[in-house]
Design a protein around this motif. Structure first.
Motif, short mmCIF file in Angstrom:
data_model
loop_
_atom_site.label_atom_id
_atom_site.label_comp_id
_atom_site.label_asym_id
_atom_site.label_seq_id
_atom_site.Cartn_x
_atom_site.Cartn_y
_atom_site.Cartn_z
N TRP A 168 5.99 -5.88 -0.48
CA TRP A 168 6.39 -4.69 -1.23
C TRP A 168 5.72 -3.45 -0.64
O TRP A 168 6.37 -2.43 -0.39
CB TRP A 168 6.02 -4.86 -2.71
N ALA A 169 4.42 -3.56 -0.38
CA ALA A 169 3.66 -2.42 0.17
C ALA A 169 4.19 -2.04 1.55
O ALA A 169 4.43 -0.86 1.83
CB ALA A 169 2.17 -2.78 0.24
N THR A 170 4.39 -3.05 2.39
CA THR A 170 4.88 -2.78 3.75
C THR A 170 6.22 -2.04 3.70
O THR A 170 6.44 -1.08 4.44
CB THR A 170 5.03 -4.11 4.53
N LYS A 171 7.09 -2.48 2.80
CA LYS A 171 8.41 -1.84 2.66
C LYS A 171 8.29 -0.37 2.27
O LYS A 171 9.14 0.45 2.63
CB LYS A 171 9.21 -2.56 1.56
N GLN A 172 7.24 -0.05 1.49
CA GLN A 172 7.06 1.34 1.05
C GLN A 172 6.20 2.14 2.03
O GLN A 172 5.85 3.28 1.74
CB GLN A 172 6.33 1.41 -0.30
N GLY A 173 5.76 1.50 3.10
CA GLY A 173 4.86 2.18 4.05
C GLY A 173 3.46 2.36 3.49
O GLY A 173 2.74 3.29 3.89
N LEU A 174 3.06 1.48 2.59
CA LEU A 174 1.72 1.58 1.98
C LEU A 174 0.85 0.43 2.48
O LEU A 174 1.35 -0.52 3.11
CB LEU A 174 1.85 1.49 0.46
N ASN A 175 -0.46 0.51 2.18
CA ASN A 175 -1.30 -0.62 2.58
C ASN A 175 -1.26 -1.72 1.52
O ASN A 175 -0.81 -1.51 0.40
CB ASN A 175 -2.73 -0.17 2.90
#
Ligand code: IPE
Ligand code: IPE
Ligand code: MG
Length: 234
Positions: free
Chosen positions: A18-25
């Motif tokens: 989920w984080a990767t998809k949002q560009g988050l860590n």
């Protein structure tokens, strides 16, 4: 819905993706995962669920980078600090299942505080499976059983029954799992509640855990409602 499960168990998977998809860590993914727990608790109360087990950290998750492990325990402490009053006022009881070994002291004292404070609550039991592994649990139960026979000076070689054995599981006295949900598309059990899911209905969804909202829970409960459970009978 005709039948509401007495015990649902959730493998909350997909925070990282989920984080990767949002560009988050990944930590932000776990933070969003904690918010999804808030929503699950609200919906569980709404639907009158009695027992919810949540896989929060497995005995295998120690293999992850130390910084990720640290951030997961920090988020747990934050979760309890922020929500305990609200959880308690709603009549939710917190339980911990898992080994106490290796859990950082600060996280242990947070979880102990939550367990202690909510111990008399009866509306909904939320069982945090933290540093939990089903194989570890079964060995822990065996050792617990032997130890207690020893201290009671009972016959160590006396026949063990399921009923006696179950008393030493971390999850005791929760009933067996009726519905096991795993998010994020993986179709495996990952060492979760092996004994307790013997006759559970299993529901896999591609939804990532942080996106698992009220309507995702409704889908799972409606699917469960359609299942015909036979328990080996006809
Ligand atoms: C589940 O999400 C949370 C824990 C295991 C603590 P993941 O962190 O496994 O997310 P993915 O599988 O990498 O997407
Ligand atoms: C299972 O997820 C454990 C938790 C949700 C806490 P993992 O992401 O650790 O499982 P695997 O490694 O994909 O089997
Ligand atoms: Mg995962």
């Amino acid at each position: 819905m005709k039948s509401i499960p007495k015990h649902i168990a959730v493998i909350m998977d997909g925070n990282g993706r989920w984080a990767t998809k949002q560009g988050l860590n990944r930590t932000e993914g776990h933070r969003a995962g904690a918010k999804a727990i808030d929503s699950l608790l609200t919906s569980s109360l709404e639907f009158g669920l009695q027992n919810v087990s949540l896989y929060a950290f497995s005995t295998e998750n120690w293999k992850r980078p130390i910084l990720e492990v640290k951030s997961i325990f920090e988020l747990l402490i934050e979760f309890i600090t922020d929500r305990l009053d609200d959880i308690h006022s709603k009549g939710i009881r917190i339980k911990h299942s898992g080994s106490r070994n290796r859990i950082p002291k600060s996280a242990l004292s947070s979880i102990d505080r939550a367990v202690e404070r909510t111990s008399k609550n009866k509306t909904l039991t939320v069982n945090f499976c933290l540093n939990y592994g089903a194989k570890d649990e079964i060995i822990h139960a065996m050792n617990g059983l032997i130890q207690s026979r020893k201290s009671a000076k009972k016959d160590l070689l006396g026949k063990v029954t399921e009923k006696e054995f179950e008393k030493y599981l971390y999850t005791y006295p929760l009933p067996p799992v009726d519905l096991l949900i795993r998010t994020a598309g993986e179709q495996r059990i990952s060492n979760f509640l092996l004994w307790q899911i013997a006759y559970a209905e299993v529901y896999f969804t591609k939804t990532l855990w942080p996106d698992f909202d009220r309507s995702a829970l409704v889908d799972a409960l409606q699917d469960y409602d359609k299942r015909i459970r036979k328990f080996g009978g006809l």
